[in-house]
Design an enzyme around this catalytic site. Structure first.
Site, short mmCIF file in Angstrom:
data_model
loop_
_atom_site.label_atom_id
_atom_site.label_comp_id
_atom_site.label_asym_id
_atom_site.label_seq_id
_atom_site.Cartn_x
_atom_site.Cartn_y
_atom_site.Cartn_z
N GLU A 1 42.73 4.11 84.56
CA GLU A 1 41.72 4.90 85.28
C GLU A 1 40.35 4.74 84.64
O GLU A 1 40.23 4.44 83.46
CB GLU A 1 42.10 6.38 85.35
CG GLU A 1 42.75 6.97 84.11
CD GLU A 1 41.88 7.04 82.89
OE1 GLU A 1 40.67 7.25 83.02
OE2 GLU A 1 42.40 6.87 81.77
N GLU B 1 41.79 3.70 80.60
CA GLU B 1 41.79 2.36 81.19
C GLU B 1 43.20 1.79 81.41
O GLU B 1 43.36 0.74 81.99
CB GLU B 1 40.99 1.35 80.34
CG GLU B 1 39.55 1.74 80.08
CD GLU B 1 38.83 0.73 79.20
OE1 GLU B 1 39.40 -0.34 78.87
OE2 GLU B 1 37.67 1.01 78.82
#
Length: 362
Positions: A178, A321
């Site tokens: 994300e 991430e």
């Protein structure tokens, strides 16, 4: 019922149980290998569950991907992040050009990075970007709902669609990533909404905020709950009132992957909040999820406990991430190598364990 609701309900109905016969066969295979039974701990448990997901002992991952869902958060205007909102699109471009931490770790793992714009506040022009924007960032949830219920359902469907598309292209292992400045505040709000926990116990330092910003973060969550009064018994209500677009899309990714019998490795705090939403919508999803690491974020331990997931990695990461999830790819690959490449006692000519008969009782 809207088409988004119909799509979500259809996927929920398609999530089936694990294949018990495949799991039993995998366990029998592991017990014949040249090692004491259970001596490889969780690696053996992973191999068994992967067999249950795939429906075959020989579960393999010819293609792997980390899906980075990206979106902006209106709550950033409350001063809850150490970085400005414009970092979200800047980092998306970094992912697309291969310069972020997740790119380096994905290359090491032999995985592809799939970056999806589900709610970035600006438009990004890049041929590798998957464009599925629901809206240009969420609203500031201290003043009202983060998004409409319809938008939350649409974002869930974005994740479902991405999972389906990747499964159709042969991907058999996914990780959740994300990007969204402010998303640890949304994750904390989701946690507090579902549990009733004190917001001060749910928020963490995220991007590295100082004590004053941490206090603002807790207050933002407290105000969001008071203003929106999310219903903890209705996951979509909680999601649309205090969630994030990328969090909703990750929850949808988990639902869609489970329906296609594709395992998903869950990353840190925001991704785990998405897992909580997914599991509240469909408890069976948990069987398809593998934890990766214990984040340094304060609320992550609580989230993992709620989910009943025990992460194998404890390395104090808090980047997001999908970095922790991709690191855990190696553990799942190791489980499959053990299953496939170790010799059995019979193959190797090694004596098996001696089982002594119990002495007769008087």
């Amino acid at each position: 019922m809207s088409r988004w609701e119909e799509k979500v309900q259809t996927i929920l109905n398609q999530i089936g149980p694990l294949d018990e016969a495949a799991m039993a066969a995998a366990q029998a295979r592991l017990d014949r290998l040249t090692k004491p039974p259970g001596s490889l701990g969780q690696l053996e448990a992973y191999a068994v569950r992967l067999a249950g997901i795939a429906g075959t002992v020989q579960a393999r991952f010819p293609k792997k991907a980390v899906v980075v869902m990206a979106a902006d958060h209106g709550v950033v205007e409350e001063g809850v992040s150490a970085y400005p909102a414009e970092v979200t699109p800047q980092m998306v471009r970094n992912f697309l050009t291969g310069g972020a931490a997740i790119n380096a770790l994905a290359r090491l793992a032999g995985a592809d990075v799939v970056c999806v714009d589900v709610g970035v506040a600006v438009d990004i022009d890049h041929p590798a970007l998957v464009r599925k924007k629901v809206r240009y960032g969420t609203a500031n949830f201290t003043k009202g709902p983060a998004m409409t219920r319809a938008e939350a359902l649409e974002a869930l469907c974005v994740g479902i669609e991405v999972a389906e598309e990747l499964a159709d292209r042969g991907y058999r292992l996914l990780a959740t990533g994300e990007m969204g400045i402010g998303n640890t505040t949304s994750a904390a709000a989701l946690l507090a909404a579902f549990t009733g926990d004190d917001p001060a116990d749910c928020v963490g330092r995220g991007t590295g905020v100082n004590a004053a910003a941490l206090a603002r973060k807790a207050e933002a969550v407290r105000r969001a709950l008071a203003v929106n009064r999310p219903d903890p018994h209705d996951p979509v209500d909680v999601l649309h009132k205090v969630g994030g677009l990328e969090i909703a899309a990750l929850a949808g990714l988990m639902l869609g992957a489970a329906a296609r019998r594709v395992p998903v490795v869950v990353d840190g705090f925001p991704a785990s909040s998405a897992a909580l939403v997914a599991c509240r919508l469909a408890p069976r999803v948990k069987d398809y999820l593998f934890p990766s690491h214990q984040s340094a974020e304060r609320g992550h331990r609580r989230l993992l406990a709620l989910l009943g997931l025990a992460p194998p990695l404890h390395v104090d990461m808090r980047l997001g991430e999908g970095t922790g999830a991709v690191l855990a790819f190696h553990l799942l690959e190791a489980a499959c190598r053990i299953r496939d490449e170790m010799a059995t006692f019979a193959d190797a000519g090694v004596s098996g364990p001696v089982v002594a008969e119990e002495a007769a009782q008087p």
